[in-house]
Design an enzyme around this catalytic site. Structure first.
Site, PDB file in Angstrom:
ATOM      1  N   GLU A 155       0.735  -1.272  -0.058  1.00  0.00           N
ATOM      2  CA  GLU A 155      -0.092   0.005  -0.096  1.00  0.00           C
ATOM      3  C   GLU A 155       0.858   1.300   0.033  1.00  0.00           C
ATOM      4  O   GLU A 155       0.753   2.117   1.003  1.00  0.00           O
ATOM      5  CB  GLU A 155      -1.004  -0.030   1.362  1.00  0.00           C
ATOM      6  CG  GLU A 155      -1.736  -1.054   1.387  1.00  0.00           C
ATOM      7  CD  GLU A 155      -2.890  -0.931   2.579  1.00  0.00           C
ATOM      8  OE1 GLU A 155      -4.046  -1.494   2.371  1.00  0.00           O
ATOM      9  OE2 GLU A 155      -2.609  -0.422   3.566  1.00  0.00           O
ATOM     10  N   CYS A 163       6.613  13.306   2.053  1.00  0.00           N
ATOM     11  CA  CYS A 163       7.458  13.782   3.000  1.00  0.00           C
ATOM     12  C   CYS A 163       8.021  15.127   2.650  1.00  0.00           C
ATOM     13  O   CYS A 163       8.353  15.645   1.561  1.00  0.00           O
ATOM     14  CB  CYS A 163       8.786  12.881   3.143  1.00  0.00           C
ATOM     15  SG  CYS A 163       9.916  13.371   4.459  1.00  0.00           S
ATOM     16  N   CYS A 165      10.775  16.782   4.346  1.00  0.00           N
ATOM     17  CA  CYS A 165      12.088  17.125   4.945  1.00  0.00           C
ATOM     18  C   CYS A 165      13.101  17.692   4.183  1.00  0.00           C
ATOM     19  O   CYS A 165      12.871  17.785   2.859  1.00  0.00           O
ATOM     20  CB  CYS A 165      12.515  15.831   5.382  1.00  0.00           C
ATOM     21  SG  CYS A 165      13.264  14.829   4.239  1.00  0.00           S
ATOM     22  N   GLU A 311      -6.855  -7.715  -0.997  1.00  0.00           N
ATOM     23  CA  GLU A 311      -7.094  -7.603   0.384  1.00  0.00           C
ATOM     24  C   GLU A 311      -8.505  -7.012   0.406  1.00  0.00           C
ATOM     25  O   GLU A 311      -8.815  -6.293  -0.270  1.00  0.00           O
ATOM     26  CB  GLU A 311      -6.308  -6.503   1.249  1.00  0.00           C
ATOM     27  CG  GLU A 311      -5.173  -6.945   1.542  1.00  0.00           C
ATOM     28  CD  GLU A 311      -4.232  -5.630   2.478  1.00  0.00           C
ATOM     29  OE1 GLU A 311      -5.283  -4.842   3.047  1.00  0.00           O
ATOM     30  OE2 GLU A 311      -3.231  -5.591   2.759  1.00  0.00           O
ATOM     31  N   TRP A 319     -10.879   0.441  11.574  1.00  0.00           N
ATOM     32  CA  TRP A 319     -10.275   1.875  11.290  1.00  0.00           C
ATOM     33  C   TRP A 319     -11.486   2.768  11.227  1.00  0.00           C
ATOM     34  O   TRP A 319     -11.004   3.981  11.147  1.00  0.00           O
ATOM     35  CB  TRP A 319      -9.109   1.784  10.088  1.00  0.00           C
ATOM     36  CG  TRP A 319      -9.614   0.967   9.130  1.00  0.00           C
ATOM     37  CD1 TRP A 319      -9.056  -0.312   8.676  1.00  0.00           C
ATOM     38  CD2 TRP A 319     -10.235   1.614   7.930  1.00  0.00           C
ATOM     39  NE1 TRP A 319      -9.427  -0.602   7.648  1.00  0.00           N
ATOM     40  CE2 TRP A 319     -10.041   0.415   7.012  1.00  0.00           C
ATOM     41  CE3 TRP A 319     -11.024   2.644   7.523  1.00  0.00           C
ATOM     42  CZ2 TRP A 319     -10.728   0.523   5.661  1.00  0.00           C
ATOM     43  CZ3 TRP A 319     -11.594   2.577   6.429  1.00  0.00           C
ATOM     44  CH2 TRP A 319     -11.480   1.711   5.461  1.00  0.00           C
TER      45      TRP A 319
END
Length: 728
Positions: A155, A163, A165, A311, A319
């Protein structure tokens, strides 16, 4: 991509099983699991998806003995393995060796270890160790008799899509320089003269972290593209290691439906078999449509070849704020629905329900209560039913209708600041697909680059970016006889998020014969007196205000039908008036070449037929302007819809378009609740209703029950028939 036209299993069966985590359990439970798998008909398990910490407990020290023992037991039991590289969850020693390997969110906060996907795509340490682990697994298990497929990571982008950074920022600058070549080109593409954003060097460009107010949408869209490319690079690095050692073993990574973060048209070129995860909410009435939409998308991502459902859940996930379990029979029904639409595998997350951790209460094939669970009989029965329909393996699904879905255009739509906040991903495509699905019209979901030949109807809904090549190919399709249907808002910006000047629709304008001059969005959620005053309007005393018309606050646009064929379609549905309805979106539409004698408000010509126009019944300022137009093009036609039609209106219009295209869109030959899909020479009848349904006119053998059907059949609530026709 390898040519995966047959089952990945040597037996030719449909794959059935799920994620198995034997490293969470003692040896006696593993032995019990093997026996239960045989009882359930499991023939494929996914191993080691979250096992990096056990596979490599210390840097460079691999521990594979436990995994080899498990795979040996699988081989002995006749169970095959989809072996994961384990790189979705780096072990703690990576985070401790280099904190820069942890991702940074849009607020500038570095995310900590203790969850999953806690890696920065730019981290040299993560890149090096993930490649090394993939290489070591390939060397160790490449010739194992149980191995039939590699499962890279898991996934991608689900939790750490982007990200922010410093390392990612530097790589973003390099990516931009490769793309634009010069800073002037970037400034022009991003229109950085606005708000004094002009750059003089690529090193000045930052990752689009939190800002005081609206961000430059072009900046953000490029960061999404960059982040997508970063993750694809990680995937390909592992793939190269696996292919160098095991070139004959197919490779996959599990997609997530219409997940907005990754352009799956691009990713699909690099997997040998498409696989995906699907978790429709059984508490929602539209769950079955989500299954159908995602299945059609996965099938077409692979160019029409079969895919694998990697899946799903037998019962309920953990969740959502509230987690409703699937109803009796629904697990098997939705599984068969996937098979009917092209799946050659039905796998679950997970095999055995976890004893602890974040997914303790996520359902499984073996629940905490074991064989006492009400789901266990369904698990074993589905194994038998899938085996019964294994003749469908490798078979294709044919469609006369296609809907264009484009990830980049969808992301541009979401990132655009105005004219209206975008909703869910591919909302318009889902709406049109739903209408076709409700009418039992099989539909392909295709990319902007797909071959359009062979389709009788092609729908282009909400493709926000103007693509000149797509426009050329749509025109060629219309010339050859296709009914091309374009729906708003389409062709609004270019690929750099710059507005199309001179009239929206851009390169599609000549094909459609119209341009969009202005957008007219309604705001039904405005319920206050004014921006700062919470008072409620009272017509008894507010004498000035009660004379003010505010059609923009109305929840719908009303359309007046001007086409007799469309009026008849509405009458067939049972619509009480010749009015159609749509949502909040509206547009002012003019002909590209207006007739010289035309007058306001409809600058049209004889080439463009008005099928429906905006109504003035609520004082709408769009009154009299075209809402739906049609232009004859060669043997086909080009339709434009300047609004977001609601369900009844879509249905009626598709009946008319279907008549032009010779596509049956009535769906009137089946009772309510019945979905019919043909795959190869097997027709699936899926009963989504809560009652038994009788069907007539069916001749053949039901593979699931084994019974011969001669004219009449009864399908139980939430169940399936798979009929091989003897008269074909």
């Amino acid at each position: 991509m390898k040519d995966m036209t047959a089952s990945i299993l040597p037996s030719g069966q449909i794959c059935y099983g799920g994620d198995w985590n034997p490293d969470q359990w003692p040896e006696e439970t593993v032995t019990e699991d093997i026996a239960l798998m045989k009882e359930a008909g499991v023939n494929l398990v996914s191993l080691a998806i979250f096992s990096w910490a056990k596979l490599e407990p210390e840097k460079g020290r691999y521990h594979f003995a436990w995994l080899r023992d498990i795979m040996d037991q699988c081989a002995e039991a006749g169970i095959y393995v989809d072996l994961a590289t384990g790189t979705a969850s780096p072990p703690v020693w990576i985070a401790r060796e280099d904190r820069s390997s942890l991702p940074v969110d849009v607020h500038g906060t570095r995310l900590e270890f203790g969850s999953r996907q806690q890696y920065c795509p730019s981290s040299p340490l993560y890149r090096d160790r993930s490649r090394a682990l993939a290489r070591a697994l390939a060397e160790e298990f490449g010739d194992h008799p149980a191995l039939v497929m590699w499962h890279v990571n898991n996934e991608y982008g689900c939790h750490t899509l982007q990200c922010y950074c410093d390392n990612c920022e530097r790589e973003f600058q390099e990516w931009l320089e490769r793309k634009y070549q010069s800073i002037d080109e970037l400034n022009d593409a991003w229109n950085t003269h606005f708000w004094a954003q002009k750059y003089t060097d690529f090193s000045q460009i930052h990752a689009p972290r939190d800002m005081p107010t609206f961000k430059n949408a072009a900046h953000e869209l490029d960061y999404w593209r960059f982040s997508d490319a970063q993750l694809l690079r990680l995937y390909l690095a592992e793939v190269n290691e696996l292919r160098s050692q095991t070139p004959s073993i197919p490779i996959t990574t599990n997609f997530m439906g219409e997940f907005e973060g990754l352009d799956y048209w691009e990713w699909a070129q690099h997997v040998d078999i498409v696989s995906d995860d699907s978790y429709p909410d059984p508490a929602l009435v539209g769950g079955a449509h989500e299954v159908a939409f995602t299945a059609d998308l996965m099938r077409n991502l692979g160019g029409g070849k079969p895919f694998i459902l990697m899946e799903q859940v037998t019962s309920a996930v953990q969740w959502r704020p509230q987690n409703t379990p699937k109803r009796p029979g629904q697990f098997a029904l939705w599984s068969m629905q996937r098979v009917a639409r092209g799946a050659d595998g039905v796998l679950q997350f997970q095999w055995r329900q976890s004893p602890g951790g974040a997914e303790t209460f996520h359902g499984a094939m073996v629940m905490h209560s074991g064989k006492r669970s009400r789901f266990w009989p369904e698990v074993t029965q589905l194994g038998r039913d899938l085996d019964a329909v294994s003749d469908v393996v490798g078979g294709r699904v044919e469609a006369d209708v296609a809907i264009v879905v484009d990830w980049d255009a969808m992301r541009a739509r979401k990132l655009s600041v105005g004219p209206i906040e975008a909703g869910e991903s591919f909302a318009a495509a889902r709406a049109w697909h739903r209408t076709l699905w409700e009418r039992n019209v099989t539909c392909d979901l295709i990319s902007r680059d797909s071959d359009l030949s062979g389709y009788r109807v092609v729908i282009v809904p909400e493709v926000f970016i103007d693509y000149p090549d797509l426009a050329r190919r749509l025109e060629a399709a219309a010339e050859a006889g296709t009914q091309v249907v374009v729906a708003a808002p389409t062709g609004v910006v270019n690929e750099s998020m710059r507005a199309i000047l001179g009239g929206y629709l851009g390169s599609l304008a000549d094909l459609l014969g119209v341009v969009v001059t202005d957008h007219a969005v309604r705001s039904p959620d405005v319920a206050r007196w004014s921006k700062s005053d919470q008072a409620v309007f009272d017509h008894r005393v507010d004498r000035i205000t009660r004379a003010v018309g505010v059609p923009g606050a109305q929840p719908h646009h009303a359309l007046e039908v001007t086409s007799p064929a469309l009026e008849r379609a509405l009458d067939t549905i049972g619509s009480p008036t010749p009015l159609m309805t749509s949502g909040m979106w509206g547009e002012y539409v003019q002909a590209t070449q207006p007739a010289s004698a035309a007058t306001e408000p409809m600058w049209l010509n004889d080439e463009v037929e008005v099928i429906a126009q905006f109504s003035g019944r609520d004082g709408c300022d769009l009154a009299g302007w075209p809402a739906i137009t049609r232009r004859q093009v060669g043997k086909g036609a080009a339709w434009y819809i300047a609004t977001d039609l609601e369900a009844v209106s879509r249905d009626a219009l598709l009946r008319v378009i279907g008549a032009y295209a010779r596509v049956d869109t009535t769906g009137a030959d089946l009772p309510d609740g019945i979905e019919r899909v043909r795959r190869a020479d097997i027709t699936f009848y899926l009963n989504h209703s809560d009652r038994a349904v009788q069907l007539s006119g069916i001749v053949g053998r039901d593979l699931i029950s084994g019974h011969q059907v001669s004219g009449h059949a009864v399908i139980a609530p939430r169940s399936t028939m798979a009929v091989t026709h003897t008269d074909d």
